[in-house]
Design a protein around this motif. Structure first.
Motif, PDB file in Angstrom:
ATOM      1  N   THR A   1     107.769  66.925   2.301  1.00 38.62           N
ATOM      2  CA  THR A   1     107.846  65.380   2.592  1.00 38.62           C
ATOM      3  C   THR A   1     109.044  65.542   3.447  1.00 38.62           C
ATOM      4  OG1 THR A   1     108.944  65.484   0.335  1.00 38.62           O
ATOM      5  CG2 THR A   1     106.613  64.948   0.262  1.00 38.62           C
ATOM      6  N   ASN A   2     109.034  64.527   4.078  1.00 37.84           N
ATOM      7  CA  ASN A   2     110.276  63.919   4.987  1.00 37.84           C
ATOM      8  C   ASN A   2     110.137  62.278   5.089  1.00 37.84           C
ATOM      9  OD1 ASN A   2     109.025  63.323   7.586  1.00 37.84           O
ATOM     10  ND2 ASN A   2     108.609  65.591   7.485  1.00 37.84           N
ATOM     11  N   ARG A   3     111.201  61.670   5.507  1.00 28.61           N
ATOM     12  CA  ARG A   3     110.913  60.394   5.494  1.00 28.61           C
ATOM     13  C   ARG A   3     109.652  59.802   6.364  1.00 28.61           C
ATOM     14  NH1 ARG A   3     112.063  55.306   7.582  1.00 28.61           N
ATOM     15  NH2 ARG A   3     112.973  54.030   5.922  1.00 28.61           N
ATOM     16  N   ASP A   4     109.579  60.431   7.562  1.00 30.10           N
ATOM     17  CA  ASP A   4     108.522  60.078   8.485  1.00 30.10           C
ATOM     18  C   ASP A   4     107.055  60.078   7.714  1.00 30.10           C
ATOM     19  OD1 ASP A   4     110.033  59.245  10.615  1.00 30.10           O
ATOM     20  OD2 ASP A   4     110.154  61.065  11.441  1.00 30.10           O
ATOM     21  N   THR A   5     107.037  61.287   7.021  1.00 30.26           N
ATOM     22  CA  THR A   5     105.700  61.571   6.520  1.00 30.26           C
ATOM     23  C   THR A   5     105.241  60.576   5.420  1.00 30.26           C
ATOM     24  OG1 THR A   5     106.392  63.260   4.999  1.00 30.26           O
ATOM     25  CG2 THR A   5     105.527  64.084   7.362  1.00 30.26           C
ATOM     26  N   VAL A   6     106.331  60.252   4.471  1.00 29.93           N
ATOM     27  CA  VAL A   6     106.262  59.501   3.285  1.00 29.93           C
ATOM     28  C   VAL A   6     106.056  57.752   4.047  1.00 29.93           C
ATOM     29  CG1 VAL A   6     107.380  58.412   1.276  1.00 29.93           C
ATOM     30  CG2 VAL A   6     107.552  60.955   1.967  1.00 29.93           C
ATOM     31  N   VAL A   7     107.019  57.531   4.607  1.00 32.46           N
ATOM     32  CA  VAL A   7     106.984  56.177   5.183  1.00 32.46           C
ATOM     33  C   VAL A   7     105.339  55.980   5.947  1.00 32.46           C
ATOM     34  CG1 VAL A   7     107.681  54.383   6.783  1.00 32.46           C
ATOM     35  CG2 VAL A   7     109.285  55.724   5.316  1.00 32.46           C
ATOM     36  N   ASP A   8     105.038  56.873   6.643  1.00 34.24           N
ATOM     37  CA  ASP A   8     103.877  56.789   7.502  1.00 34.24           C
ATOM     38  C   ASP A   8     102.457  56.678   6.408  1.00 34.24           C
ATOM     39  OD1 ASP A   8     101.991  57.039   9.983  1.00 34.24           O
ATOM     40  OD2 ASP A   8     101.200  58.446   8.763  1.00 34.24           O
ATOM     41  N   LEU A   9     102.578  57.402   5.165  1.00 37.80           N
ATOM     42  CA  LEU A   9     101.480  57.473   4.421  1.00 37.80           C
ATOM     43  C   LEU A   9     101.584  56.327   3.365  1.00 37.80           C
ATOM     44  CD1 LEU A   9      99.155  59.111   3.059  1.00 37.80           C
ATOM     45  CD2 LEU A   9     100.754  60.140   1.454  1.00 37.80           C
ATOM     46  N   LEU A  10     102.714  55.884   3.102  1.00 38.14           N
ATOM     47  CA  LEU A  10     102.896  54.642   1.778  1.00 38.14           C
ATOM     48  C   LEU A  10     103.154  53.464   2.360  1.00 38.14           C
ATOM     49  CD1 LEU A  10     104.657  56.565  -0.759  1.00 38.14           C
ATOM     50  CD2 LEU A  10     102.355  56.429  -0.526  1.00 38.14           C
ATOM     51  N   ALA A  11     103.403  53.371   3.802  1.00 38.85           N
ATOM     52  CA  ALA A  11     103.449  52.068   4.584  1.00 38.85           C
ATOM     53  C   ALA A  11     102.465  51.718   5.543  1.00 38.85           C
ATOM     54  CB  ALA A  11     105.048  52.068   4.863  1.00 38.85           C
ATOM     55  N   LEU A  12     102.128  52.926   6.531  1.00 33.04           N
ATOM     56  CA  LEU A  12     101.599  52.301   7.598  1.00 33.04           C
ATOM     57  C   LEU A  12     100.227  53.131   7.838  1.00 33.04           C
ATOM     58  CD1 LEU A  12     104.655  53.118  10.050  1.00 33.04           C
ATOM     59  CD2 LEU A  12     103.965  50.876   8.928  1.00 33.04           C
ATOM     60  N   ASP A  13      99.762  53.522   6.644  1.00 33.86           N
ATOM     61  CA  ASP A  13      98.362  54.128   6.614  1.00 33.86           C
ATOM     62  C   ASP A  13      97.404  53.036   6.263  1.00 33.86           C
ATOM     63  OD1 ASP A  13      95.985  55.588   6.468  1.00 33.86           O
ATOM     64  OD2 ASP A  13      97.149  57.566   5.794  1.00 33.86           O
ATOM     65  N   ALA A  14      96.543  52.658   7.202  1.00 35.50           N
ATOM     66  CA  ALA A  14      95.625  51.435   6.766  1.00 35.50           C
ATOM     67  C   ALA A  14      94.397  52.059   6.175  1.00 35.50           C
ATOM     68  CB  ALA A  14      95.040  50.876   8.130  1.00 35.50           C
ATOM     69  N   ASP A  15      94.342  53.364   5.853  1.00 32.09           N
ATOM     70  CA  ASP A  15      93.266  53.926   4.986  1.00 32.09           C
ATOM     71  C   ASP A  15      93.688  54.247   3.594  1.00 32.09           C
ATOM     72  OD1 ASP A  15      91.176  53.671   6.644  1.00 32.09           O
ATOM     73  OD2 ASP A  15      92.250  55.627   7.754  1.00 32.09           O
ATOM     74  N   ASN A  16      94.837  54.195   3.230  1.00 35.43           N
ATOM     75  CA  ASN A  16      95.535  54.388   2.024  1.00 35.43           C
ATOM     76  C   ASN A  16      95.508  53.162   1.156  1.00 35.43           C
ATOM     77  OD1 ASN A  16      96.765  55.196  -0.091  1.00 35.43           O
ATOM     78  ND2 ASN A  16      98.850  56.061   0.688  1.00 35.43           N
ATOM     79  N   PRO A  17      94.915  53.105   0.132  1.00 40.65           N
ATOM     80  CA  PRO A  17      94.898  51.780  -0.794  1.00 40.65           C
ATOM     81  C   PRO A  17      96.191  51.211  -1.322  1.00 40.65           C
ATOM     82  CG  PRO A  17      93.506  53.534  -1.857  1.00 40.65           C
ATOM     83  CD  PRO A  17      93.934  54.013  -0.537  1.00 40.65           C
ATOM     84  N   ARG A  18      97.128  52.368  -1.403  1.00 44.80           N
ATOM     85  CA  ARG A  18      98.345  51.994  -1.854  1.00 44.80           C
ATOM     86  C   ARG A  18      99.524  51.871  -0.714  1.00 44.80           C
ATOM     87  NH1 ARG A  18      99.077  52.246  -7.347  1.00 44.80           N
ATOM     88  NH2 ARG A  18      97.341  53.201  -8.468  1.00 44.80           N
ATOM     89  N   ALA A  19      98.987  51.882   0.677  1.00 41.88           N
ATOM     90  CA  ALA A  19      99.999  51.612   1.661  1.00 41.88           C
ATOM     91  C   ALA A  19     100.159  50.194   1.913  1.00 41.88           C
ATOM     92  CB  ALA A  19      99.531  52.332   2.915  1.00 41.88           C
ATOM     93  N   LEU A  20     101.296  49.984   2.491  1.00 41.90           N
ATOM     94  CA  LEU A  20     101.661  48.562   2.717  1.00 41.90           C
ATOM     95  C   LEU A  20     100.767  47.781   3.736  1.00 41.90           C
ATOM     96  CD1 LEU A  20     105.609  48.887   2.755  1.00 41.90           C
ATOM     97  CD2 LEU A  20     104.202  47.391   1.111  1.00 41.90           C
ATOM     98  N   LEU A  21     100.304  48.684   4.817  1.00 39.83           N
ATOM     99  CA  LEU A  21      99.432  47.896   5.548  1.00 39.83           C
ATOM    100  C   LEU A  21      98.138  47.997   5.357  1.00 39.83           C
ATOM    101  CD1 LEU A  21      98.760  46.969   8.711  1.00 39.83           C
ATOM    102  CD2 LEU A  21      98.316  49.624   9.269  1.00 39.83           C
ATOM    103  N   PHE A  22      97.802  48.483   4.518  1.00 43.10           N
ATOM    104  CA  PHE A  22      96.270  48.485   3.739  1.00 43.10           C
ATOM    105  C   PHE A  22      96.310  47.292   2.885  1.00 43.10           C
ATOM    106  CE2 PHE A  22      93.288  48.602   0.200  1.00 43.10           C
ATOM    107  CZ  PHE A  22      92.322  49.260   0.773  1.00 43.10           C
ATOM    108  N   LEU A  23      97.142  47.044   2.129  1.00 45.40           N
ATOM    109  CA  LEU A  23      97.382  45.739   1.260  1.00 45.40           C
ATOM    110  C   LEU A  23      97.811  44.525   1.778  1.00 45.40           C
ATOM    111  CD1 LEU A  23      99.822  47.594  -1.267  1.00 45.40           C
ATOM    112  CD2 LEU A  23      97.488  47.034  -1.847  1.00 45.40           C
ATOM    113  N   ILE A  24      98.294  44.607   3.212  1.00 48.98           N
ATOM    114  CA  ILE A  24      98.477  43.390   3.775  1.00 48.98           C
ATOM    115  C   ILE A  24      97.296  42.953   4.324  1.00 48.98           C
ATOM    116  CG2 ILE A  24      99.754  42.388   5.845  1.00 48.98           C
ATOM    117  CD1 ILE A  24     102.471  44.067   4.906  1.00 48.98           C
ATOM    118  N   ARG A  25      96.465  43.830   4.935  1.00 50.36           N
ATOM    119  CA  ARG A  25      95.118  43.554   5.593  1.00 50.36           C
ATOM    120  C   ARG A  25      94.231  42.905   4.357  1.00 50.36           C
ATOM    121  NH1 ARG A  25      93.662  48.479  10.072  1.00 50.36           N
ATOM    122  NH2 ARG A  25      95.083  47.727  11.429  1.00 50.36           N
ATOM    123  N   ARG A  26      94.705  43.638   3.173  1.00 48.29           N
ATOM    124  CA  ARG A  26      93.701  43.280   2.021  1.00 48.29           C
ATOM    125  C   ARG A  26      93.954  41.688   1.644  1.00 48.29           C
ATOM    126  NH1 ARG A  26      89.266  42.852   0.022  1.00 48.29           N
ATOM    127  NH2 ARG A  26      89.129  43.192  -2.093  1.00 48.29           N
TER     128      ARG A  26
END
Length: 806
Positions: A717-742
């Motif tokens: 893990t590094n900051r880029d991978t974690v932020v990408d996965l948990l904030a900007l990944d539209a296919d991860n149901p726990r990511a911020l982008l996924f949730l905002i689209r929801r």
């Protein structure tokens, strides 16, 4: 063997001690000590069971009631404590011919009560002609002066009644009380029948018992007809409840679900220009009819009880304007007064020219010298109490005299009491109630004993006249003391079977002729219900988030056995900001979050599934048990895993089973907003430059994305991978982008999502945020930006509340 003992080679182990008491009627035996024919087939089958078989069958009924969530509230220092429904498992059995005779007498009584009500709030001729004392009516808190001269919409004051009846020693039936205010028990009768169906599933008795369900469908049609006439578009009907603190709230939710009607509290309504309106997510909607389950004096604080917090200001104005029908009419509680029974026999002859076919309990109003003297001389055989009391004779209050002695804290001379307060008192014959078989569990064994009972009979006004529920509800004493019938005093409730000599034919339901089938549109959603569903979603998500964080803490505690580990300190500080004290293995705040979710669900029981409610109860009970047993480290981590799996079951029920109506959208909005806020907070703290080593792994673990991170990035893990996965990944149901689209998708499905072709106030807060997150890079999503994102999510929540939940 003496009369009144079981005969004919019936197994003696269960009924050996069953004896008919001298001078007391019994449901099992007639006046000659012979078993009533209507009981014989049931007793023959029941008596063949062993005590263990009896208990196993009874447990099936109990389990059904627990699974269905049936409860009542027993008044105590904690008004929200729910008690298991006290089912008396052996039914009361009556023949259909006897039931028909009872209902004929009660039909006459129902019509008489309607006439009395119409006179009291109309010409008042009964008072003018001295058939009712003026002081008795005027002094009653149940007589509502604002209703005088107000004709009921639809032409009738009374629509739904209940009569408490008992069998006298000579075998005839009499009326103990009229329930005209807001009769309870009809919904519980259906649940009693479902439970006894589990206990006795055989063709006999099942095929020979008259059904209960058809009673409600006719009354629902009548209510809808009352709600709709002369209005375009047609108005809806609702059930008005005092709310979750009421002792029979479960019944209100059950009937609302069963009939598909809105369950409303006082705060759900407003009155504008004489129109009663429901506050809904689409704005105020006109209401045409209310089935009132709230005492009339609390219904309108402007015109009745000014201290009421459960009513609706101006409700009487809507009734007076003829825009709102009420079942039963406001002010109908005066017919329940004990003193009214002293005058009904004479009033029946005056108004109808006929005596009462089914007499009521002998009653004397002590305002007259002759009646007062009679009650004084016969006090040993009397129940003496307040004239305006609406309690049934066996529901003893604090100021009551029975058998010539005061009950409760009252003291002094009964004669002096009568002379001083005669106009405020009534004397009623101390009746002897009939007994019925009831099971008594005693240690390893059990037996059937006679216990006092009354039957509650329900009547509904339909287009064809008064229709009666065929059985359903009896109250059974816990001992031979008839004053222990009430559930608040430990009494129980039994099913009443109205039995035919041959199998009862039930005609299949038919669609109206000449009409094509049309799918009914979902009903309107009150704003209060939407608000509770929204916060239910938020509290469930908060609970899961907290459980994941607590599990992460205890996994690391087990790994290091060092509470001073920087990661543990960071987790303690983080959770402390949300009110969690990790010196407690199972923090009180976690129990509080589950309790808050349950409280929200409890306010929408009519819209929340029985399985979902049971799952929430199970979650709360499990977490509460863990408080006493869970140990720090691995043990607590495993405990949190159990809770997380149970929460997953609740959310799975919601996702897989809940109909996609507006309520589901608000519950889902609550979950998505709460998860997004929690994730933004988690990332802001644990991806910050000053976060302790191992914080990124902790964030991925709490975000339930460990395996996904390993498969996608194949690096540590590094900051880029974690932020990408948990904030900007539209296919991860726990990511911020996924949730905002929801959030955007759910908001687009709400009423008023488009206003004059433009996005709504709510969508205008979501769309720019979605666009920014879609285009953002991991470096742009700094700690400062994540904190600002939480403020933007809070603004979305505020706009949602402003637009729909007020």
């Amino acid at each position: 063997m003496p009369p009144g003992a079981l005969k004919d080679a019936v197994a003696p182990d269960l009924f050996a001690d069953y004896r008919q008491h001298p001078g007391v009627a019994d449901e099992l035996f007639d006046e000659n000590g012979q078993m009533r024919p209507v009981w014989r087939r049931f007793v023959d089958r029941f008596a063949r069971l062993s005590p263990d078989e009896v208990r196993a069958r009874f447990e099936k009924g109990n389990q059904y009631l627990r699974d269905a969530g049936v409860f009542f509230r027993q008044y105590s220092t904690d008004p929200l404590v729910e008690r298991d429904w006290p089912l008396s498992h052996i039914p009361v059995i009556l023949h259909e011919d006897e039931w028909t005779h009872i209902c004929e007498g009660l039909t006459q009584r129902a019509d008489l009560l309607e006439l009395v009500m119409a006179d009291l709030y109309g010409p008042a001729q009964l008072v003018a002609d001295d058939h009712l004392p003026a002081e008795l009516v005027a002094r009653s808190p149940h007589w509502l002066r604002p209703m005088v001269g107000v004709p009921p919409r639809g032409g009738h004051y009374l629509h739904f009644l209940a009569f408490e009846i008992g069998r006298s020693p000579d075998g005839s039936w009499f009326v103990l009380g009229d329930r005209t205010q807001a009769p309870s028990g009809a919904g519980f009768a259906l649940e009693n029948r479902m439970a006894t169906g589990r206990i006795f599933p055989e063709r006999f008795p099942r095929a020979y018992i008259h059904k209960l369900a058809g009673f409600f469908s006719s009354f629902r049609d009548a209510m809808e007809a009352l709600a709709a006439p002369r209005f375009e578009p047609p108005r809806t009907a609702g059930i008005l409840t005092p709310g979750p603190s009421n002792d029979t709230y479960y019944e209100h939710t059950y009937i609302a679900r069963y009939l598909g009607m809105m369950l409303l509290e006082g705060e759900d309504l407003l009155v504008e220009n004489g129109e009663a309106m429901v506050r809904t997510i689409e704005g105020p909607k006109p209401l045409g009819m209310l089935w009132r389950r709230i005492d009339a004096s609390f219904a309108d604080p402007l015109e009745f009880n000014h201290s009421s917090h459960i009513g609706t200001p101006g409700l009487m104005e809507a009734v007076r304007a003829g825009n709102l029908a009420m079942a039963n009419a406001l002010g109908s509680g005066i017919l329940e007064m004990r003193a009214m029974m002293a005058f009904l026999p004479r009033i029946s002859e005056v108004l109808t020219g006929r005596p009462l076919e089914l007499p009521n309990i002998a009653t004397w109003w002590c305002g007259g010298a002759g009646e007062r003297a009679y009650v004084r001389d016969n006090a040993q055989n009397m129940l003496i109490g307040p004239a305006d009391s609406v309690d049934l004779p066996f529901d003893l209050g604090a100021t009551i005299a029975l058998g010539g002695r005061f009950k409760g804290e009252a003291a002094g001379s009964i004669a002096e009491w009568l002379d001083r307060d005669g106009g405020r008192l009534v004397g009623q014959e101390a009746v002897t109630l009939s007994t019925t078989p009831a099971w008594q569990d005693e240690g390893e064994g059990g037996r059937v004993l006679p216990r006092p009972m009354t039957v509650r009979v329900f009547a509904a006004r339909t287009e064809e006249g008064w229709q009666f529920m065929k059985g359903g509800y009896a109250r059974i004493g816990r001992s031979e003391d008839a004053t222990a019938l009430a559930m608040q005093r430990g009494g129980s409730v039994a099913d009443v079977w109205v039995v035919s000599d041959r199998p009862v034919h039930r005609a299949p339901p038919t669609l109206p002729t000449g009409r094509d089938f049309r799918r009914a549109a979902p009903g309107i959603l009150p704003a209060r219900a939407a608000d509770n569903l929204y916060w239910l979603g938020r509290y469930v998500e908060r609970t899961e988030d907290a459980a994941r964080l607590i599990r992460a803490y205890h996994l690391r505690l087990a790994e290091t056995d060092n509470r001073n580990d920087p990661r543990l300190k960071a987790l303690r500080d983080y959770l402390k900001g949300y009110g969690f004290d990790l010196s407690q293995t199972i923090p009180e705040a976690l129990i509080g979050r589950i309790a808050s979710a349950r409280a929200c669900a409890g306010k929408v029981r009519d819209r929340f599934s029985t399985d979902g409610w049971a799952a929430l109860n199970d979650l709360l009970k499990t977490a509460t048990r863990m408080v006493a047993s869970a140990q720090p480290g691995d043990d607590c981590a495993r405990a949190m895993s159990v809770l997380i799996r149970k929460i997953a079951g609740i959310t799975g029920l919601v996702h897989e089973n809940m109909y996609r109506f507006s309520g589901w959208h608000f519950l889902s909005l609550g979950r998505a907003l709460e998860r997004a806020d929690a994730m933004a907070s988690l990332l802001a703290v644990f991806t910050a430059q000053d976060a302790p080593q191992g914080s990124l792994d902790l964030a991925v673990e709490v975000g339930d994305s460990v395996i996904t991170h390993q498969r996608r990035f194949r690096v540590e893990t590094n900051r880029d991978t974690v932020v990408d996965l948990l904030a900007l990944d539209a296919d991860n149901p726990r990511a911020l982008l996924f949730l905002i689209r929801r959030l955007r998708q759910l908001a687009e499905a709400l009423p008023g999502a488009q206003v004059h072709g433009r996005p709504s106030h709510l969508l205008r807060a979501i769309l720019p945020l979605e666009a920014e997150m879609t285009c953002a890079s991991t470096t742009e999503l700094s700690t400062k930006r994540l904190w600002r994102l939480r403020a933007e999510l809070a603004e979305i929540s505020d706009r949602l509340s402003t637009s729909y939940l007020r």
